[in-house]
Design a protein around this motif. Structure first.
Motif, PDB file in Angstrom:
ATOM      1  N   GLN A  35      50.340   3.136   2.459  1.00 29.59           N
ATOM      2  CA  GLN A  35      50.620   3.550   0.952  1.00 29.59           C
ATOM      3  C   GLN A  35      51.651   4.525   0.825  1.00 29.59           C
ATOM      4  OE1 GLN A  35      48.185   2.064  -1.561  1.00 29.59           O
ATOM      5  NE2 GLN A  35      48.663   0.848   0.319  1.00 29.59           N
ATOM      6  N   LEU A  38      54.954   1.677   2.182  1.00 31.40           N
ATOM      7  CA  LEU A  38      55.307   0.338   1.669  1.00 31.40           C
ATOM      8  C   LEU A  38      56.194   0.585   0.376  1.00 31.40           C
ATOM      9  CD1 LEU A  38      52.604  -2.324   2.126  1.00 31.40           C
ATOM     10  CD2 LEU A  38      54.906  -2.232   3.109  1.00 31.40           C
ATOM     11  N   HIS A 103      44.834   7.941  -6.512  1.00 38.53           N
ATOM     12  CA  HIS A 103      43.824   6.913  -7.324  1.00 38.53           C
ATOM     13  C   HIS A 103      43.016   6.310  -6.460  1.00 38.53           C
ATOM     14  CE1 HIS A 103      46.049   8.842 -10.794  1.00 38.53           C
ATOM     15  NE2 HIS A 103      47.279   8.331 -10.047  1.00 38.53           N
ATOM     16  N   ARG A 104      41.872   5.808  -6.749  1.00 40.35           N
ATOM     17  CA  ARG A 104      40.954   5.041  -5.972  1.00 40.35           C
ATOM     18  C   ARG A 104      41.645   3.927  -5.257  1.00 40.35           C
ATOM     19  NH1 ARG A 104      35.444   6.302  -4.098  1.00 40.35           N
ATOM     20  NH2 ARG A 104      34.492   4.438  -3.305  1.00 40.35           N
ATOM     21  N   ALA A 105      42.257   3.053  -6.118  1.00 43.51           N
ATOM     22  CA  ALA A 105      42.952   1.836  -5.374  1.00 43.51           C
ATOM     23  C   ALA A 105      43.865   2.236  -4.018  1.00 43.51           C
ATOM     24  CB  ALA A 105      43.644   1.258  -6.328  1.00 43.51           C
ATOM     25  N   ILE A 106      44.530   3.549  -4.072  1.00 43.57           N
ATOM     26  CA  ILE A 106      45.259   3.946  -3.050  1.00 43.57           C
ATOM     27  C   ILE A 106      44.453   4.586  -1.950  1.00 43.57           C
ATOM     28  CG2 ILE A 106      47.122   5.716  -2.635  1.00 43.57           C
ATOM     29  CD1 ILE A 106      48.227   4.916  -5.558  1.00 43.57           C
ATOM     30  N   ASN A 108      41.372   3.823  -1.092  1.00 47.38           N
ATOM     31  CA  ASN A 108      40.831   2.660  -0.426  1.00 47.38           C
ATOM     32  C   ASN A 108      41.691   2.442   0.700  1.00 47.38           C
ATOM     33  OD1 ASN A 108      38.570   2.619  -2.265  1.00 47.38           O
ATOM     34  ND2 ASN A 108      39.406   1.042  -3.307  1.00 47.38           N
ATOM     35  N   LEU A 109      42.931   2.613   0.763  1.00 48.36           N
ATOM     36  CA  LEU A 109      43.724   2.024   2.021  1.00 48.36           C
ATOM     37  C   LEU A 109      44.441   3.226   2.628  1.00 48.36           C
ATOM     38  CD1 LEU A 109      45.830  -1.156   0.384  1.00 48.36           C
ATOM     39  CD2 LEU A 109      43.867  -1.058   2.149  1.00 48.36           C
ATOM     40  N   ARG A 189      48.848  15.694 -13.879  1.00 42.93           N
ATOM     41  CA  ARG A 189      47.981  14.648 -14.081  1.00 42.93           C
ATOM     42  C   ARG A 189      47.126  14.466 -12.950  1.00 42.93           C
ATOM     43  NH1 ARG A 189      49.045   8.110 -13.963  1.00 42.93           N
ATOM     44  NH2 ARG A 189      50.131   8.502 -11.900  1.00 42.93           N
ATOM     45  N   HIS A 190      45.850  14.199 -12.997  1.00 43.90           N
ATOM     46  CA  HIS A 190      44.851  14.202 -12.035  1.00 43.90           C
ATOM     47  C   HIS A 190      45.345  12.999 -11.151  1.00 43.90           C
ATOM     48  CE1 HIS A 190      40.816  14.167  -9.806  1.00 43.90           C
ATOM     49  NE2 HIS A 190      41.234  13.042  -9.679  1.00 43.90           N
TER      50      HIS A 190
ATOM     51  N   THR B  52      46.513  -4.084  -9.563  1.00 44.58           N
ATOM     52  CA  THR B  52      45.749  -4.122  -8.943  1.00 44.58           C
ATOM     53  C   THR B  52      44.711  -5.633  -8.552  1.00 44.58           C
ATOM     54  OG1 THR B  52      45.355  -2.026 -10.074  1.00 44.58           O
ATOM     55  CG2 THR B  52      43.249  -2.721  -8.964  1.00 44.58           C
ATOM     56  N   GLN B  58      37.155  -4.207  -2.210  1.00 41.74           N
ATOM     57  CA  GLN B  58      37.721  -3.019  -2.923  1.00 41.74           C
ATOM     58  C   GLN B  58      39.029  -3.260  -3.417  1.00 41.74           C
ATOM     59  OE1 GLN B  58      37.463  -0.009  -0.281  1.00 41.74           O
ATOM     60  NE2 GLN B  58      38.767  -0.802   1.352  1.00 41.74           N
ATOM     61  N   ILE B  59      39.152  -2.518  -4.494  1.00 43.17           N
ATOM     62  CA  ILE B  59      40.419  -2.611  -5.187  1.00 43.17           C
ATOM     63  C   ILE B  59      41.668  -1.909  -4.622  1.00 43.17           C
ATOM     64  CG2 ILE B  59      39.582  -2.844  -7.715  1.00 43.17           C
ATOM     65  CD1 ILE B  59      40.382   0.277  -8.132  1.00 43.17           C
ATOM     66  N   ILE B  60      42.816  -2.394  -4.591  1.00 36.46           N
ATOM     67  CA  ILE B  60      44.078  -2.143  -4.016  1.00 36.46           C
ATOM     68  C   ILE B  60      45.256  -2.167  -4.775  1.00 36.46           C
ATOM     69  CG2 ILE B  60      42.969  -2.553  -1.545  1.00 36.46           C
ATOM     70  CD1 ILE B  60      45.573  -4.914  -1.962  1.00 36.46           C
ATOM     71  N   ARG B  61      46.229  -1.448  -4.446  1.00 39.08           N
ATOM     72  CA  ARG B  61      47.597  -1.789  -5.165  1.00 39.08           C
ATOM     73  C   ARG B  61      47.955  -3.001  -4.310  1.00 39.08           C
ATOM     74  NH1 ARG B  61      46.739   1.542  -8.989  1.00 39.08           N
ATOM     75  NH2 ARG B  61      47.788   3.499  -8.916  1.00 39.08           N
ATOM     76  N   TYR B  65      50.765  -3.785  -0.335  1.00 34.54           N
ATOM     77  CA  TYR B  65      50.103  -4.543   0.547  1.00 34.54           C
ATOM     78  C   TYR B  65      50.787  -5.706   0.808  1.00 34.54           C
ATOM     79  CZ  TYR B  65      45.613  -5.871   2.689  1.00 34.54           C
ATOM     80  OH  TYR B  65      44.598  -6.197   3.836  1.00 34.54           O
ATOM     81  N   GLU B 115      35.130  -1.172 -10.380  1.00 34.72           N
ATOM     82  CA  GLU B 115      34.922  -0.444  -9.249  1.00 34.72           C
ATOM     83  C   GLU B 115      34.313   0.767  -9.629  1.00 34.72           C
ATOM     84  OE1 GLU B 115      37.024  -1.125  -5.899  1.00 34.72           O
ATOM     85  OE2 GLU B 115      37.127   0.506  -5.142  1.00 34.72           O
ATOM     86  N   LYS B 119      30.656   1.919  -8.449  1.00 39.21           N
ATOM     87  CA  LYS B 119      30.740   3.068  -7.591  1.00 39.21           C
ATOM     88  C   LYS B 119      29.956   4.460  -8.029  1.00 39.21           C
ATOM     89  CE  LYS B 119      32.786   0.924  -4.188  1.00 39.21           C
ATOM     90  NZ  LYS B 119      32.284   0.457  -2.948  1.00 39.21           N
ATOM     91  N   GLY B 134      44.776   6.324 -13.054  1.00 37.22           N
ATOM     92  CA  GLY B 134      45.509   5.571 -11.935  1.00 37.22           C
ATOM     93  C   GLY B 134      46.338   4.530 -12.400  1.00 37.22           C
TER      94      GLY B 134
END
Ligand SMILES: Cc1cc2nc3c(=O)[nH]c(=O)nc-3n(C[C@H](O)[C@H](O)[C@H](O)COP(=O)(O)OP(=O)(O)OC[C@H]3O[C@@H](n4cnc5c(N)ncnc54)[C@H](O)[C@@H]3O)c2cc1C
Ligand code: FES
Ligand code: FES
Lengths: 284, 169
Positions: A35, A38, A103-106, A108-109, A189-190, B52, B58-61, B65, B115, B119, B134
């Motif tokens: 994250q 890349l 943020h959650r998508a980030i 997650n990895l 920003r959050h 996304t 699960q969600i990712i960018r 990836y 998601e 969750k 995000g």
């Protein structure tokens, strides 16, 4: 933008990852969550010739309690920390900090180990690991060595890791039952990196705090401990007068540096604001 | 360097075998090689969320990836999740609230929102705002997007479904 071409390997054992890293030298780069990496490849800020994907290496995974330590594997993701009952119980500071990372998508990895190894002074985990007196478990060609968080963050994006070493896990002393903690960051920003942030823990006995560890992030080239303020607070009854003294002490002690949008003076001011809020919260 | 790698993965329920350059990120693979145009590319540096997609649940960018990293994984895009009906009430609610002006960001918004609903089914308005921060939408002030998500959370909490509007019932 698109990344420049590179090769890609995915070892299954730590020993294979280590020898690939040694063999690859400066042209090889480890990839964990990717994250940070890349994004820099997409922008062509970095052009390694081979990526070593360590995400299959079992030794780097999992959260567990071993003796009086909480062990967090390098590959544990920000989301796993956010959702872990073991972390909530034994290192609640980390659970409070996790939602502030991107943020959650980030989350997650992105990984615990990747964040510590990258050593961004604006990141949450380096500051938390310093406040929690974590020990970094590192493997290299010569075997295992351990480095305290205090000695791990050396300078801007510079850690005690050598280029042929891999951060395997971190050990954190289990939180004592009277531990109190505070995590707060001021961000535009959050999910954005903080303008200034504070990760704090202490042991509370009535209005008295002991073993205080206050670490600030996003204000200097590494996360920093407020040693003078901690010494002032430790063992004394906390009141408004003492808080005011600590706020002055922390502003004197920490050498804030400006970033693109915020002056050093603004950061110095915010450090004091955060400490005051934190101290009031810790004894509330 | 064209060191192509053989990969195989499940995309929206179908087994896909391919050869890719390691530098190809997942969304370029989905868009250019598989012709799935649901995931979009905005910034390619993780900031906007238009890319996304879901990998292994699960969600990712998708821009941060690599397609080679998805070897052996289950990948889902807005196309697959639309077909399976997982997004149906969110999509209905987005339409009702006019929460997808130009639609560029909508596929990412829908996946992120799905998601959140899974969750944090008890999320309040503030938490919805935080979560969705995000994903950039360049058209609007997020108000209608947040409204649409909050309506689905409310409906689900009451065990109800968002019913289709009469115009296309
Ligand atoms: C839009 C956006 C916003 C973000 N916001 C935040 C934020 O608010 N706070 C924050 O802390 N982070 C933030 N991040 C960064 C994110 O949290 C990263 O996940 C994290 O910093 C790096 O972890 P990673 O696993 O992704 O590492 P990678 O990108 O895979 O690697 C980063 C570096 O560490 C090295 N490395 C990785 N693992 C190891 C290891 N085990 N041993 C030795 N070296 C290793 C790699 O070689 C590389 O140089 C953000 C990222 C994006 C894209
Ligand atoms: S294109 Fe991936 S986050 Fe913007
Ligand atoms: S609807 Fe246009 S960018 Fe969001």
């Amino acid at each position: 933008m698109k990344a420049a071409a590179f090769d890609y390997v995915k070892p299954k054992a730590l020993s294979d990852a280590l020898s690939l890293l040694k063999q690859g030298g400066d042209d090889a780069r480890l990839i964990a969550g990717g994250q940070t990496l890349l994004a820099t490849l997409n922008m062509r800020l970095s052009e390694p010739s081979v990526l070593i994907d360590i995400t299959d290496v079992e030794e780097l995974k999992g959260i567990s309690v071993i003796g009086d330590q909480l062990r967090i594997g390098a590959l544990v993701t920000h989301t796993e920390i956010e959702d872990s009952d073991l972390v909530a119980k034994h290192a609640p500071l980390l659970k409070a900090a996790a939602p502030h990372i991107a943020h959650r998508a980030i989350r997650n990895l992105g990984t615990w180990g990747g964040s510590l190894a990258y050593g961004d002074p604006a990141a949450e985990w380096p500051a938390c690991s310093l406040a929690l007196q974590a020990t970094m478990v590192i493997h290299g060609p010569a075997g295992e060595r351990k480095v305290s968080a205090k000695d791990f963050f050396i300078d801007l994006y510079t850690t005690a890791l050598e280029s042929d070493e891999i951060l395997v896990a971190t050990e954190i002393p289990l939180a004592p039952s009277n531990q109190v903690f505070y995590f707060h960051e001021l961000a535009r920003r959050h999910g954005d990196y903080a303008v200034a942030g504070l990760a704090a823990v202490a042991q509370k006995d009535g209005n008295i705090l002991n073993n205080c560890a206050f670490t600030f992030f996003s204000v200097s080239s590494t996360p920093v401990m407020a040693i003078a303020a901690q010494d002032l607070i430790n063992g004394k009854t906390l009141n408004s007068e003492l808080i005011a003294k600590a706020v002055n002490a922390v502003r004197d002690e920490i050498d804030a540096i400006a970033d693109i949008t915020n002056s050093a003076e603004a950061k110095k001011h915010l450090i004091g604001v955060l400490l005051e809020r934190g101290l009031r919260h810790l004894v509330a | 360097m064209s060191l192509k790698k053989k990969i195989s993965m499940t995309v929206n329920g179908n087994l896909v075998n391919a050869e890719v350059e390691p530098r190809r990120h997942l969304v370029d693979f989905l868009r250019e090689d598989l012709h799935l145009k649901g995931p979009h590319l905005g910034c390619e540096q993780g900031a906007c969320g238009a890319c996304t997609v879901k990998v292994d649940g699960q969600i990712i960018r998708g821009c941060l990836y690599l397609a080679v990293q998805a070897d052996g994984c289950v990948v889902e895009t807005v196309e697959g999740l639309t077909k399976s009906g997982v997004l149906a009430d969110l999509q209905e609610s987005f339409m009702r609230h006019n929460a997808m002006q130009c639609g560029f960001c909508s596929s990412g918004m829908l996946l992120a929102a799905a998601e959140l609903i899974e969750k944090q089914p008890k999320a309040n308005r503030e938490e919805v705002r935080e979560w969705i921060s995000g994903n950039y939408c360049r058209c609007t002030g997020y108000h209608s997007i947040v409204d649409a998500i909050v309506d689905v959370l409310d409906a689900r909490a009451k065990g109800q479904k968002i019913k289709p509007v009469s115009a296309h019932a």
